[in-house]
Design a protein around this motif. Structure first.
Motif, PDB file in Angstrom:
ATOM      1  N   LEU A 819     -15.560 -28.393 -34.576  1.00 58.24           N
ATOM      2  CA  LEU A 819     -15.785 -27.261 -34.438  1.00 58.24           C
ATOM      3  C   LEU A 819     -15.608 -26.020 -33.798  1.00 58.24           C
ATOM      4  CD1 LEU A 819     -18.448 -27.334 -37.105  1.00 58.24           C
ATOM      5  CD2 LEU A 819     -16.110 -27.656 -37.820  1.00 58.24           C
ATOM      6  N   SER A 879     -15.813 -23.471 -41.568  1.00 61.65           N
ATOM      7  CA  SER A 879     -14.749 -23.202 -40.686  1.00 61.65           C
ATOM      8  C   SER A 879     -16.120 -23.173 -38.908  1.00 61.65           C
ATOM      9  CB  SER A 879     -14.261 -22.114 -40.284  1.00 61.65           C
ATOM     10  OG  SER A 879     -15.185 -20.757 -40.815  1.00 61.65           O
ATOM     11  N   SER A 881     -16.668 -19.974 -38.527  1.00 62.21           N
ATOM     12  CA  SER A 881     -17.224 -18.396 -38.240  1.00 62.21           C
ATOM     13  C   SER A 881     -17.433 -18.329 -39.584  1.00 62.21           C
ATOM     14  CB  SER A 881     -15.036 -17.686 -38.528  1.00 62.21           C
ATOM     15  OG  SER A 881     -14.734 -18.625 -39.710  1.00 62.21           O
ATOM     16  N   THR A 882     -18.072 -19.707 -40.300  1.00 67.31           N
ATOM     17  CA  THR A 882     -18.525 -19.719 -41.575  1.00 67.31           C
ATOM     18  C   THR A 882     -20.172 -19.016 -41.259  1.00 67.31           C
ATOM     19  OG1 THR A 882     -17.602 -21.042 -42.545  1.00 67.31           O
ATOM     20  CG2 THR A 882     -19.819 -20.013 -43.379  1.00 67.31           C
TER      21      THR A 882
END
Length: 911
Positions: A819, A879, A881-882
């Motif tokens: 990630l 992702s 950005s979650t």
């Protein structure tokens, strides 16, 4: 010239008994040896009578205190066996005496046996370690000028314990009796103060006969003083008077210079046989030294009668004439009196020196104080001789004539021991009175300490012992304190402080703060304990019994101080610099402090050790263990939060199985056995661990079930994949439910005591994503309910709690492999700066977390090193950005589908 004047060893000061014409004085007053005023000896019984009523103030108290207060604390140089065995005996004194029962009889019984064990232990050690010197001067008082400090302490302590705690001995009837103090003193004299031990044997084997020896009469007197009645009888029986030495000053012609014959021999043998007969009737000849008994009263009457018979036999009609001649006995008799005495000697049927020495022998047995003092070698022997033979009863009776009958009877009441101790003091005072030739050497610590003991100044006795030997002085102080013959600390004020307030105390100028002056016992134990802390490991010479450290004995001793406050103060100071090197040391210290009633010190030690482990090592299990023993709930929770956070960040069990310390491995793998073990130490600590550990253990179980197939590397798991997934889901739901516990209904309530921190809730819900909206697994309605409640509580709770949960979630997501996003270190730094001090996850900013993160991640940037094998990783489907809102939305959507499936299944089953 009399025989004593030629005896080089008859007295240490070189003065013979007969140099003062004591025979004349003996014969001039029945039952007492009286010296003339020119001789400076006691005149009459005035002094003796007064001492019976009011003992003099000690002149040695201030001298003794000045000496022992200047003695430096001794180093502990005694052998390990002696230290350990002495401590073992004293421990039994408390366990069997006070701990076992509070009955006074039980305490007294223990006080009768324990001191004897100490005496025997110290005697054996003294005997085995003593270095004998054939050239050493043996007539000194004490063990000698080259004696070690331990030998000096044993010399005094052994006698002190035997005086106050005489031992039992078996009698001919199969029972036992307590040794009376006269017997104790005589046995001690024989063992520790036998100035001329070979004289008796030399005289008995002297040729042509014992009575021919210059030492015959002095040895006979000495044997009687020392209670050797059988030896007195044997010497008189086998004296061989035919060859007796004739040291009489009667003109040569009446008797031969050596030996007797004819009528003279017959007369000597007759009076000697009478003496043998009466001494055979002495109770001491049969081991009875209860000098206050009726047998001794009868014996003294027989001796008195034997004295009368001797005088009547030897003097015949001349005795009446000599006794009525007051002028001849007076100090104004002049030459006429001297002539009368010379004539009396010449007319005696028994050789005069035989006569006068038998009178001396009888006088000693009758209890005449002057006769006893006169024939003794030094003040120690004189004090013991007076205790045994001095018949002070006649002085008591004489004083009773001047008192009321009730007062006299009251004076006779009291225990036998009290009587003997009182008589021992009077005997010492008489032996060292200024009118005698004996004096205590006030420059000699040993002599002054012995004088203090005979006087009854037990504080000074312990003071001297304290300057010679730590183990001996502390043991004597503890026995004496428990038995009540050691002075207790005096109250610092006569005012009842409880009845006055601070205003009253200020007005009176009284300081209300307690004095820090230690009592005799406490000062002695503190001195010994401080010396013991410098001693290393103590090992027994045999395999019996475990070894101990010097500090272990020191703390055990300090735990027995009379002042609890002082005990805890000194132990606390000692612990400040104590190195907590290992669990073995900490466990010993913890147990010892609890056994001695210092539980708060034990908790402090456990907490200090756990903090060091938490900050400097990866021994999380040990840290948990000792924080629990310290009853630090928050500290236990912090460690568990740390383990859960690391586990969630890497989505795997932390620490990995190979890196588990022994304590954590047992707590996780065999919790029942581990908790049973700690419960034996502290039940409360076991309960604390049992409750707090459940969340972490359950989360670890979840990861173990998830990764089982991967870890086995192709091996066959015990259960199928579906079974493992069902079991894993149940474990995870239990952890989620616990984390949600403090925010039930959307209100944060820390008092609910959840075992899993609420700040982990979003991350835990992330782990649950793999069970939601899945085709191969159907989540149960109960599990759906757990997840929906958690989601609802999170979305309705205050922003501070939700913010902490979201920030930790970002850290977990950033740690996912593959990630893109901030590193865990950056995310945690951001979390620390943003989180408020009241946040439930404030430990992220703590030194414990920072230290462990640094140790665990190192330069690699990951907490768990190596290739992590997971059954799945929930972060693979999201992702970088979650965020938290996204996660909750995904879960709600999936749970809605799962709930619909569940309802449909339920409806289908009903059709």
């Amino acid at each position: 010239m009399d025989y004593q004047s030629e005896n080089p060893a008859s007295r240490t000061n070189g003065r013979g008994y007969d140099q003062r014409s004591a025979s004349d004085l003996l014969l001039s007053a029945e039952g007492a040896l009286r010296r003339s005023s020119e001789g400076g000896i006691l005149g009459g019984n005035d002094y003796l009578s007064q001492s019976l009523l009011r003992p003099k103030e000690s002149i040695f108290g201030s001298i003794a205190k000045d000496l022992y207060t200047r003695m430096p604390p001794p180093q502990v140089t005694e052998a390990d066996d002696l230290l350990l065995n002495t401590e073992s005996i004293i421990t039994r004194l408390y366990e069997q005496g006070i701990g076992a029962s509070e009955e006074e009889d039980r305490v007294q019984e223990v006080l009768m046996t324990i001191p004897g064990e100490l005496v025997n232990l110290w005697e054996d050690y003294d005997r085995n370690t003593r270095v004998y010197d054939s050239e050493e001067y043996t007539t000194a008082i004490g063990p000698g000028p080259k004696a070690t400090n331990f030998q000096k302490s044993n010399y005094i302590a052994g006698l002190a314990l035997q005086i106050h705690h005489p031992q039992r001995e078996a009698n001919s009837f199969g029972t036992s009796r307590v040794k009376p103090l006269p017997q104790v003193m005589l046995e001690w004299l024989d063992d520790h103060h036998n100035v001329f031990p070979s004289y008796l044997e030399e005289v008995q084997h002297h040729r042509p006969s014992p009575s021919n020896s210059r030492l015959f009469w002095s040895t006979l007197f000495n044997s009687l003083i020392r209670g050797k009645i059988v030896a007195v009888v044997n010497l008189l029986t086998d004296a061989g008077w035919r060859h007796a030495r004739n040291d009489s000053d009667v003109a040569v012609g009446q008797y031969n210079e050596t030996g007797f014959s004819g009528a003279a021999l017959q007369n000597v043998e007759n009076v000697a046989a009478a003496a043998v007969k009466v001494f055979q009737l002495c109770p001491a000849a049969h081991g009875d030294w209860n000098i206050r008994g009726s047998e001794w009263t009868l014996f003294r009457l027989r001796i008195s009668q034997a004295m009368e018979d001797l005088k009547r036999y030897a003097e015949g009609n001349n005795r009446d004439r000599s006794e009525s001649n007051a002028y001849a006995r007076s100090s104004f008799a002049g030459k006429s009196g001297t002539y009368s005495r010379t004539a009396q000697k010449a007319e005696s049927k028994v050789p005069w020196h035989i006569y006068q020495n038998l009178v001396t022998l009888y006088s000693i047995a009758m209890g005449d104080a002057n006769a006893i003092v006169e024939v003794c070698e030094d003040w120690v022997e004189a004090a013991a001789g007076l205790l045994v033979w001095w018949d002070e009863g006649k002085d008591d009776r004489r004083q009773a004539l001047n008192r009321s009958r009730n007062t006299y009877r009251a004076s006779l009441r009291g225990s036998e021991m009290e009587h003997y101790l009182h008589k021992l003091r009077k005997s010492f005072e008489t032996a060292t009175n200024k009118t005698t030739d004996f004096a205590v050497n006030t420059a000699d610590e040993l002599e002054v300490s012995l004088a203090s003991l005979l006087e009854g100044d037990n504080e000074a006795v312990v003071g001297f012992l304290r300057g010679w030997s730590g183990p001996v002085s502390s043991a004597v102080a503890e026995v004496a304190s428990l038995a009540g013959w050691l002075p207790q600390p005096e109250p610092q004020s006569l005012i009842n402080m409880g009845s006055l307030d601070q205003e009253d105390l200020d007005l009176l100028g009284v300081n209300s703060s307690p004095s820090k002056t230690d009592g005799v016992k406490d000062l002695t134990l503190i001195t010994y304990a401080k010396s013991l802390t410098h001693r290393g490991q103590l090992k027994r010479s045999t395999s019996s019994g475990p070894s101990q450290e010097g500090w272990e004995l020191a703390i055990a001793i300090l735990g027995r101080l009379d002042s609890t406050t002082r005990s805890e103060e000194i132990v606390g100071h000692f612990l400040q610099g104590f190195p907590l090197a290992s669990t073995t040391v900490v466990d010993k210290l913890w147990r010892l402090l609890n056994e001695t009633g210092m539980g708060h010190h034990a908790e402090s030690v456990a907490e200090s050790y756990a903090t060091r482990l938490a900050d400097e090592s990866h021994k999380y299990g040990e840290a948990l263990w000792y924080y629990a023993l310290a009853h630090k709930i928050q500290k236990v929770k912090d460690v568990l939060d740390l383990l859960i956070s690391f586990s969630l960040i890497q989505s795997t069990a932390f620490p990995p199985e190979p890196e588990l310390d022994d304590h954590l491995r047992r707590l996780v793998a065999s919790p029942k056995d581990a908790l049973t073990e700690i419960s034996r130490m502290d039940f409360e600590a076991a309960g604390l661990l049992h409750k707090m550990l459940s969340g972490y253990a359950t989360l670890r179980k979840f990861y173990s079930l998830r990764d089982e197939a991967e870890v086995l590397k192709g091996g066959k798991p015990k259960n199928s994949a579906v079974s493992r997934k069902i079991e894993a889901a149940s474990a995870l739901m239990a952890v989620i439910s616990s984390s949600d516990d403090n925010i039930r209904g959307g209100f944060y309530d820390e008092e609910r005591g959840a075992v899993v921190n609420v700040d982990f809730l979003l991350a835990l819900l992330g782990e649950a994503m793999v069970f939601v909206n899945q085709t191969d697994y159907t989540i149960t309605v109960g599990q759906i309910d757990v997840l929906l409640k958690a989601i609802e509580d999170l979305q309705t709770v205050g922003p501070r709690v939700y913010s902490a949960c979201a920030e930790f979630l970002q850290t977990v997501i950033a740690s996912g492999q593959g990630l893109k996003g901030s590193s865990p270190t950056d995310m945690l730094r951001k979390t620390t700066s943003n989180s408020s001090g009241s946040s439930s996850f404030s430990m992220i900013g703590s030194s414990m977390f920072a230290s462990q993160l640094k140790h665990s991640m190192g330069s690699s940037g990951v907490i768990v090193k190596g290739n992590i094998k997971r059954g799945w990783d929930w972060r693979q489907g999201i992702s970088a950005s979650t965020n938290g809102d996204d996660l909750l939305r995904i879960l709600r959507h999936g749970l809605a589908k799962d709930l619909a499936k569940a309802w449909l299944n339920e409806a289908d089953n009903k059709i």
